[in-house]
Design a protein around this motif. Structure first.
Motif, PDB file in Angstrom:
ATOM      1  N   LYS A 182       0.829  -1.210   0.000  1.00  0.00           N
ATOM      2  CA  LYS A 182       0.000   0.000   0.000  1.00  0.00           C
ATOM      3  C   LYS A 182       0.864   1.262   0.000  1.00  0.00           C
ATOM      4  O   LYS A 182       0.501   2.277  -0.612  1.00  0.00           O
ATOM      5  CB  LYS A 182      -0.949  -0.015   1.197  1.00  0.00           C
ATOM      6  N   GLU A 183       2.016   1.213   0.651  1.00  0.00           N
ATOM      7  CA  GLU A 183       2.942   2.342   0.606  1.00  0.00           C
ATOM      8  C   GLU A 183       3.438   2.569  -0.822  1.00  0.00           C
ATOM      9  O   GLU A 183       3.555   3.723  -1.273  1.00  0.00           O
ATOM     10  CB  GLU A 183       4.138   2.091   1.535  1.00  0.00           C
ATOM     11  N   LEU A 184       3.743   1.484  -1.513  1.00  0.00           N
ATOM     12  CA  LEU A 184       4.165   1.606  -2.916  1.00  0.00           C
ATOM     13  C   LEU A 184       3.062   2.264  -3.743  1.00  0.00           C
ATOM     14  O   LEU A 184       3.318   3.176  -4.543  1.00  0.00           O
ATOM     15  CB  LEU A 184       4.500   0.225  -3.483  1.00  0.00           C
ATOM     16  N   ARG A 185       1.840   1.808  -3.550  1.00  0.00           N
ATOM     17  CA  ARG A 185       0.690   2.389  -4.247  1.00  0.00           C
ATOM     18  C   ARG A 185       0.566   3.882  -3.957  1.00  0.00           C
ATOM     19  O   ARG A 185       0.334   4.697  -4.858  1.00  0.00           O
ATOM     20  CB  ARG A 185      -0.563   1.637  -3.809  1.00  0.00           C
ATOM     21  N   ASP A 186       0.770   4.241  -2.708  1.00  0.00           N
ATOM     22  CA  ASP A 186       0.643   5.644  -2.308  1.00  0.00           C
ATOM     23  C   ASP A 186       1.762   6.511  -2.883  1.00  0.00           C
ATOM     24  O   ASP A 186       1.640   7.741  -2.916  1.00  0.00           O
ATOM     25  CB  ASP A 186       0.620   5.755  -0.783  1.00  0.00           C
ATOM     26  N   HIS A 187       2.852   5.873  -3.328  1.00  0.00           N
ATOM     27  CA  HIS A 187       3.939   6.587  -4.007  1.00  0.00           C
ATOM     28  C   HIS A 187       3.836   6.436  -5.525  1.00  0.00           C
ATOM     29  O   HIS A 187       4.830   6.552  -6.250  1.00  0.00           O
ATOM     30  CB  HIS A 187       5.295   6.083  -3.514  1.00  0.00           C
ATOM     31  N   ASN A 188       2.613   6.188  -5.986  1.00  0.00           N
ATOM     32  CA  ASN A 188       2.278   6.130  -7.415  1.00  0.00           C
ATOM     33  C   ASN A 188       2.877   4.931  -8.138  1.00  0.00           C
ATOM     34  O   ASN A 188       2.987   4.933  -9.371  1.00  0.00           O
ATOM     35  CB  ASN A 188       2.674   7.428  -8.138  1.00  0.00           C
ATOM     36  N   LYS A 189       3.281   3.900  -7.399  1.00  0.00           N
ATOM     37  CA  LYS A 189       3.635   2.641  -8.036  1.00  0.00           C
ATOM     38  C   LYS A 189       2.345   1.861  -8.295  1.00  0.00           C
ATOM     39  O   LYS A 189       1.332   2.066  -7.617  1.00  0.00           O
ATOM     40  CB  LYS A 189       4.562   1.816  -7.142  1.00  0.00           C
ATOM     41  N   HIS A 196      -6.141 -15.226  -3.700  1.00  0.00           N
ATOM     42  CA  HIS A 196      -7.142 -16.292  -3.656  1.00  0.00           C
ATOM     43  C   HIS A 196      -8.237 -16.075  -2.629  1.00  0.00           C
ATOM     44  O   HIS A 196      -9.274 -16.736  -2.681  1.00  0.00           O
ATOM     45  CB  HIS A 196      -6.461 -17.641  -3.376  1.00  0.00           C
ATOM     46  N   ASP A 197      -8.029 -15.157  -1.682  1.00  0.00           N
ATOM     47  CA  ASP A 197      -8.976 -15.004  -0.575  1.00  0.00           C
ATOM     48  C   ASP A 197      -9.858 -13.781  -0.816  1.00  0.00           C
ATOM     49  O   ASP A 197      -9.480 -12.652  -0.506  1.00  0.00           O
ATOM     50  CB  ASP A 197      -8.205 -14.866   0.738  1.00  0.00           C
ATOM     51  N   LEU A 198     -11.058 -14.012  -1.333  1.00  0.00           N
ATOM     52  CA  LEU A 198     -11.944 -12.894  -1.658  1.00  0.00           C
ATOM     53  C   LEU A 198     -12.444 -12.161  -0.423  1.00  0.00           C
ATOM     54  O   LEU A 198     -12.874 -11.008  -0.526  1.00  0.00           O
ATOM     55  CB  LEU A 198     -13.140 -13.403  -2.463  1.00  0.00           C
ATOM     56  N   SER A 199     -12.376 -12.763   0.736  1.00  0.00           N
ATOM     57  CA  SER A 199     -12.865 -12.099   1.937  1.00  0.00           C
ATOM     58  C   SER A 199     -12.042 -10.861   2.284  1.00  0.00           C
ATOM     59  O   SER A 199     -12.491  -9.994   3.031  1.00  0.00           O
ATOM     60  CB  SER A 199     -12.859 -13.066   3.126  1.00  0.00           C
ATOM     61  N   LYS A 200     -10.823 -10.763   1.717  1.00  0.00           N
ATOM     62  CA  LYS A 200      -9.960  -9.621   1.998  1.00  0.00           C
ATOM     63  C   LYS A 200      -9.880  -8.645   0.827  1.00  0.00           C
ATOM     64  O   LYS A 200      -9.092  -7.698   0.863  1.00  0.00           O
ATOM     65  CB  LYS A 200      -8.555 -10.109   2.361  1.00  0.00           C
ATOM     66  N   ALA A 201     -10.699  -8.858  -0.176  1.00  0.00           N
ATOM     67  CA  ALA A 201     -10.613  -8.031  -1.380  1.00  0.00           C
ATOM     68  C   ALA A 201     -10.841  -6.555  -1.094  1.00  0.00           C
ATOM     69  O   ALA A 201     -10.107  -5.684  -1.579  1.00  0.00           O
ATOM     70  CB  ALA A 201     -11.607  -8.525  -2.428  1.00  0.00           C
ATOM     71  N   HIS A 202     -11.866  -6.243  -0.310  1.00  0.00           N
ATOM     72  CA  HIS A 202     -12.163  -4.843  -0.016  1.00  0.00           C
ATOM     73  C   HIS A 202     -11.055  -4.175   0.791  1.00  0.00           C
ATOM     74  O   HIS A 202     -10.743  -2.996   0.583  1.00  0.00           O
ATOM     75  CB  HIS A 202     -13.489  -4.721   0.748  1.00  0.00           C
ATOM     76  N   ALA A 203     -10.455  -4.919   1.708  1.00  0.00           N
ATOM     77  CA  ALA A 203      -9.421  -4.345   2.568  1.00  0.00           C
ATOM     78  C   ALA A 203      -8.098  -4.155   1.842  1.00  0.00           C
ATOM     79  O   ALA A 203      -7.330  -3.242   2.165  1.00  0.00           O
ATOM     80  CB  ALA A 203      -9.214  -5.241   3.791  1.00  0.00           C
TER      81      ALA A 203
END
Length: 250
Positions: A182-189, A196-203
């Motif tokens: 998520k840090e990478l994402r926040d730095h525009n990566k 495989h675990d859809l229960s964590k998709a939203h998080a």
């Protein structure tokens, strides 16, 4: 205007005459965290390997950051499934991470002091600085996965592709990895994760690609994570009478 992180147009891949991916098209914007989900045999890992030209494609066009893959390889960090890695190879944790600096060194150039310092910093980021002298096979599954993420971080790439990074690892390692992604994402990566675990998709994710040989749906998690789309992707694997969102995983 920034080019898309990944653009795929009418991708077809087959094994022994049978479609593994059929008519796949999508565009992913930069700075997003995308989960690639679907049942067993849906083509999730095949999609990664075809994007990276690790396997041939029958036809289709792929662009990374608006350019052909051959021009962008150094901007892509790939973490395959641990089952595909030779964990008996006699290499230390520090040297595994140092390998991440090689793509930008060029041929016949050896890492310098600054590269070694950078790889040590990447090990610290994943909480594995004290394990640098260990042989990679001596670590637990979660520790190994953190080391492979450190190697990816050492590449200083723009696009990160991780294939099933949370399989067989401990909760602490999973939390460490998802926080760093998520840090990478926040730095525009841009981060792509076969999951495989859809229960964590939203998080975990901003967007999903839902596959079952064909692209069933793509877009924001809220858009894709709907009973109709999930049933279309998973119904052949699970009896409808037993089907529910929380139970679905590949």
């Amino acid at each position: 205007m920034k080019p898309p992180a990944v653009s795929v147009n009418r991708l077809f891949v087959s094994y022994h005459g049978k479609d593994a991916l059929a008519d796949i098209s999508f565009t992913l914007e930069q700075g997003r965290m995308i989960g690639i989900v679907g049942p067993n045999g849906a083509g999730k890992s095949t999609l990664f390997k075809s994007l990276l030209e690790l396997i041939p494609r029958d036809k289709g066009e792929i662009a990374i950051l608006g350019k052909p893959l051959k021009d962008m390889r150094r901007q892509i960090a790939y973490v395959p499934q641990r089952s595909e890695i030779d964990l008996t190879f006699p290499i230390t944790v520090s040297d595994v991470v140092l390998l991440g600096t090689y793509p930008k060194l060029g041929l016949f150039h050896r890492p310098k002091k600054r590269h070694k310092e950078w790889s040590c910093h990447c090990l610290e980021k994943v909480g594995m600085a004290d394990f640098g002298k260990r042989q990679i096979g001596e670590l637990s599954g979660g520790q190994q996965q953190r080391v492979f993420l450190a190697r990816a971080l050492a590449q200083e790439a723009q696009l990160f592709c991780l294939d099933e990074p949370f399989v067989g690892i401990d909760v602490t390692s999973e939390e460490t990895i998802i926080t760093l992604l998520k840090e990478l994402r926040d730095h525009n990566k841009t981060v792509l994760v076969v999951h495989h675990d859809l229960s964590k998709a939203h998080a975990y994710f901003d967007e999903l690609l839902l596959l079952n040989v064909r692209l069933v749906d793509s877009g924001a998690v809220e858009k894709v994570f709907q009973p109709g789309s999930l049933k279309e992707a998973y119904a052949a694997q699970l009896p409808f009478s037993d089907w529910n969102i929380g139970a679905v995983s590949s």
